[in-house]
Design an enzyme around this catalytic site. Structure first.
Site, short mmCIF file in Angstrom:
data_model
loop_
_atom_site.label_atom_id
_atom_site.label_comp_id
_atom_site.label_asym_id
_atom_site.label_seq_id
_atom_site.Cartn_x
_atom_site.Cartn_y
_atom_site.Cartn_z
N TYR A 442 0.91 -1.30 -0.05
CA TYR A 442 0.07 0.18 0.15
C TYR A 442 0.87 1.15 -0.05
CZ TYR A 442 -0.33 -0.05 5.34
OH TYR A 442 -0.39 -0.22 6.74
N GLU A 443 0.05 2.25 -0.11
CA GLU A 443 0.62 3.73 -0.30
C GLU A 443 1.87 3.67 -1.58
OE1 GLU A 443 -0.78 5.95 0.94
OE2 GLU A 443 -1.51 4.77 2.73
#
Lengths: 598, 598
Positions: A442-443
């Site tokens: 994620y990110e």
């Protein structure tokens, strides 16, 4: 059941003895009164909160998970999460590094960084609720209108409300240019927003009375792609002029994801059914505004893996000393026992030392990044602000991807130290692995980070930012080059620094001929860069330790630090030999594979 | 939801075009009538069973898990598992490679190997029920008394009953010498066994009416350590003279482990409360007898990871072609779509090709091992039997540890291809990662495998076994050395072969001075050895493919194989450069760390 002790001594070493954080902070008017004792005292208290309040909920939160009431669309976080959050708010922790104008304590970011490392060790899933809020705070603080700040900012600072970032949609995550959520302007200056968001961390929960969603959406007639995205603030409950909560805004949790890990955090599918929001920043400049939050979040993800690495290491070390099994190859060590503790076995030590070195290198890097952020925001000298920003931009993808990849390897090795017991939930080690896994995704996946580093941050400015970091390396090499005791650290560092320059130039040239060469080399390149950064910090840490020993210190901490640095240079840094070789093998072996990947 | 297609074409390639399995088998009287069509037909049918019966229960089995009734001590496997097992039995699959004397079909082990690869791809947790039984069959077949064989063997062959292996106790897994379970002889020649076993795969379930536990325990007055361990057959239900089931034997499931993965398999804690068993093999020679089963199980674990690698690869490949996100760095590829399929990105291809290469290399190695087993057991020439046994002993730890480490990396990469969706249970990819994790741990951790390889199998006979494999490499180098088209494969293989010899000698010398040098190098050594083996098989496979292309074949399979081999040599083999470097860095960086690991 795992245990956790905040690594305060190592934090103090990094902050005060290696980075001289207080000196750097004192140069900033906002932190003119920074002092060692206050920073240490805050971290000690923060460590207590992490170890005593957040940590005991980690295993139970994983087992229980979050529950969605499909009728009310309300989500209940695991038992104890709300009470812990209330304690967190009562302790004033959300305000730690926030702007005093909005009720913040105005402490440096680097303190928040260390505090969050401990929260992440204690309970990554729980820490994400306040963590996302802090990101939302930073975004609104940088881009909100005075009206938005007045209405919302103090509530995030106090922790009374939390925040989220709503980017991903089912058909797009990396490629936000494709997003479809729509925002229709209304006559009163607000916007009516409709669409579907997924993977929204802390997207719905019962910890606070209100949730502030930062939502990316398209205005009518907006340009296609990423240049047509705007950012909106969409509260779960409208806020009345007197500050009290008004009507429910139609942004609903339609489902919770069933995930591999971070079960204690509610990963929500959100439906916006004409929810009312206000614009944050300029129309069509939503991605830029959101990037404030995303950069903070990327550092935050590195920090999550740092936290997991530390806590996994502590537990594996304790287990390796306690568990007896087989005899040492070099002769019986525990004569009074039917077998030796498994820490006598070289490979068990290698797994433990890998985790330890990755934790300590990660802590140095993450603290350094946070200090750069303090300087970027608060230093009076524009050049220092600019240089800090540039270096931080360079290091952010490394902090995110290198530290999270390392954290993955480290938690897996710490689990391996437990043998079969590592596979059993009650021991807690497999949870660290499952939780750590998301940090590589994620990110911005770690591949995306590598393209950001190599394509944008390095080649994008012809290596200028990299040269800035190279100057730090060169200065250290210059300073320590005649110190014989430092040769074992300085020589490989200097060598890798030189190789890195050549390596970068090579890829740059090849990339001009064929952009896929950049894509083919990027992941390897990021890990080489990460090792250069870790080698630099380990050399600095070793130099401090050697100086302490030379001046008579008998604190075993310094000997331990030297041993860890030696291990790092002997056993982990050689990965660069492979990485440069595979990167140099080029793109053809990947791209000329139409038949193989048919 | 994932999908699965049995890789029949690649199996046929390995068996018939690379290994010429039928020729090797025909030399064995037991398989004199082996023919290509029969083998292919069996695998085709086996693939159907795997894909159509076992595979649909994989995700649901993971979600549902096993349930223990604490009153009756009975365990229910996930829904559908029993019915699938009944279909398996009705199809005669348990008997595939079993001895015709006990109702077996007498097919070669290599067929069973390929069949089990498919079962593992389809459903590792389910496949462990028949898999353990087959191990128990092999152990009893080799060491059982005529009476034991008469009573039990046909039931394992038919699949009417299943088997287990009960080794581990709470305080010992690797170090079985410490085990405490006791066996008291009774006047009638049976034994009364008491103790506690943990981590017993398929240890209790509702798939069959009876379960045959093979239990390690100590006789009264037995020597301490591993030389005082005996093996016993302990049925869940006693068997009456007429073959019907009698009284319940007090071997009870006291609990099921909560595990990271393989939820569909019941990992039981077993309490033996004076359970009655019979001795298998000689008193105090239980470990040797059990090793028949353990060696089979170690190959089986490599095969589990091979299966997971294949199925994860197939799904990641399909996803990478379907999912559109961002544009290719080298220009738009899918003009009709708002973004390109992610397979255009070099790093996505690298992840896919890594999984593909590890699957295909693993398949070649595992099939070769199974063929060695066929020759070890059934070849008329004693020298061939002995050589096959020796080579198989050398390759077993590699097959277990290298293939399971590769499978771990591969499943993680395939999960990464899915981005955030890879973290979500419904997509199935995270299950492959969780299931693959156990394979590095059980049946001897991968560290234990590396010590077995380097300490026992290589240095233990002064490199004689390794030289046997070296001769195969040398023969290939000799044969293909003048073929220019093979240079890209043969040169690095020959180079690695030479390095391996030096590397082994070096470690051998250092190990004589300090045994911890062996322990410090072993894990790196095993991976170098694994790469040597894979490089050998990829060179052989490339040579077949090149010959086919040269003689006019336009089957894209051969081009695909060449591309995969090229990828392997360019991007995976260079890991050996790092491994030899870290191994050569020696043990001091690990052992002189008392302060660091305090």
């Amino acid at each position: 059941m795992p245990a956790y002790t905040p690594p305060l001594r190592d934090m103090q070493f990094v902050l005060h003895e290696v980075l001289h954080a207080v000196d750097a902070l004192k140069a900033c008017p906002a932190h003119a009164d920074a002092d060692v004792d206050t920073l240490n005292a805050v971290l000690e208290e923060g460590g207590k909160f992490a170890a005593e309040v957040a940590f005991p909920l980690n295993l139970s939160g994983d087992q229980e998970g979050c529950t969605l009431d499909k009728t009310t669309h309300e989500v209940r976080a695991p038992s104890g999460f709300k009470a812990a959050y209330e304690q967190y708010v009562a302790g004033g922790w959300p305000a730690l590094s926030c702007d005093p104008e909005y009720g913040g304590q105005g402490l440096p970011f680097v303190v928040n960084q260390c505090f969050y490392e401990m929260l992440n060790s204690a309970n990554q899933a729980w820490a994400m609720y306040p963590g996302l809020s802090h990101g939302a705070y930073e975004c609104l603080h940088a881009h909100g209108t005075p009206e938005q700040k007045k209405t919302y900012l103090a509530k995030l600072v106090s922790g009374e409300w939390t925040g989220t970032m709503c980017l991903t949609e089912p058909h797009c995550g990396t490629d936000l240019g494709m997003l479809r959520t729509k925002a229709e302007p209304l006559p009163d200056g607000t916007y009516q927003i409709s669409g579907q968001k997924i993977f929204i961390s802390a997207g719905e929960h019962d910890l606070t009375a209100n949730i502030l969603h930062l939502v990316l959406a398209r205005l009518p007639g907006a340009p296609a792609g990423s240049k047509g995205i705007s950012l909106f603030l969409v509260p779960k409950y409208h806020v009345q002029p007197d500050g009290s909560l008004g009507a429910r805004n139609p942004i609903y949790c339609a489902g919770l994801e069933h995930k591999m890990g971070i079960h204690g955090n509610s990963t929500a599918q959100l439906v916006l059914d004409g929810a009312i929001g206000t614009l944050v920043g300029q129309p069509n400049k939503g991605l830029q505004a959101m990037f404030v939050m995303m950069n903070a979040a990327r550092l935050g993800v590195g920090n999550q893996s740092l936290g997991l690495t530390e806590v996994a290491y502590q537990n594996a070390l304790a287990y390796a000393k306690d568990r007896i099994q087989m005899r040492s190859l070099s002769g019986v060590k525990a004569k009074d026992k039917p077998a030796d503790p498994i820490i006598v076995h070289p490979d068990v030590r290698k797994m433990l030392l890998t985790a330890k070195a990755y934790a300590e290198g990660g802590r140095a890097l993450m603290s350094y990044c946070a200090l750069l952020l303090d300087q970027e925001i608060n230093h009076p000298d524009e050049k220092v602000r600019k240089d800090s920003a540039e270096l931080l931009a360079l290091l952010t993808p490394i902090a995110k991807a290198f530290v999270s990849d390392n954290g993955w390897q480290a938690t897996v090795m710490c689990q391996q130290v437990y043998g079969g017991h590592g596979y059993i939930k009650e021991w807690g080690m497999e949870q660290y692995v499952r939780d750590a896994r998301i940090n590589m995704i994620y990110e911005g996946t770690n591949t995306v980070q590598s393209l950001d580093l190599l394509g944008r941050k390095v080649l994008g400015n012809n290596g200028a930012s990299l040269k800035k970091f190279g100057k730090l390396v060169a200065a250290l090499v210059e300073q320590e080059g005649t110190n014989e005791k430092m040769a074992e650290f300085i020589n490989p560092l200097a060598y890798l620094g030189e190789q890195m320059t050549k390596f970068t130039t090579e890829i740059g040239f090849k990339g001009m001929q064929n952009p896929d060469e950049v894509g083919a080399a990027a992941v390897d390149y990021l890990r080489v860069a990460g090792h250069l950064v870790f080698a630099y910090f380990f050399a600095r840490m070793a130099s401090v330790a050697l100086r302490q020993i030379a001046t008579g210190s008998t604190d075993p901490f310094y000997t331990a630090k030297l041993q860890t640095a030696r291990f790092y240079f002997a056993k982990l840094l050689p990965e660069t030999a492979m990485l440069m070789r595979t990167a140099r093998a080029g793109s053809a072996a990947l791209m000329d594979t139409e038949a193989a990947l048919a």
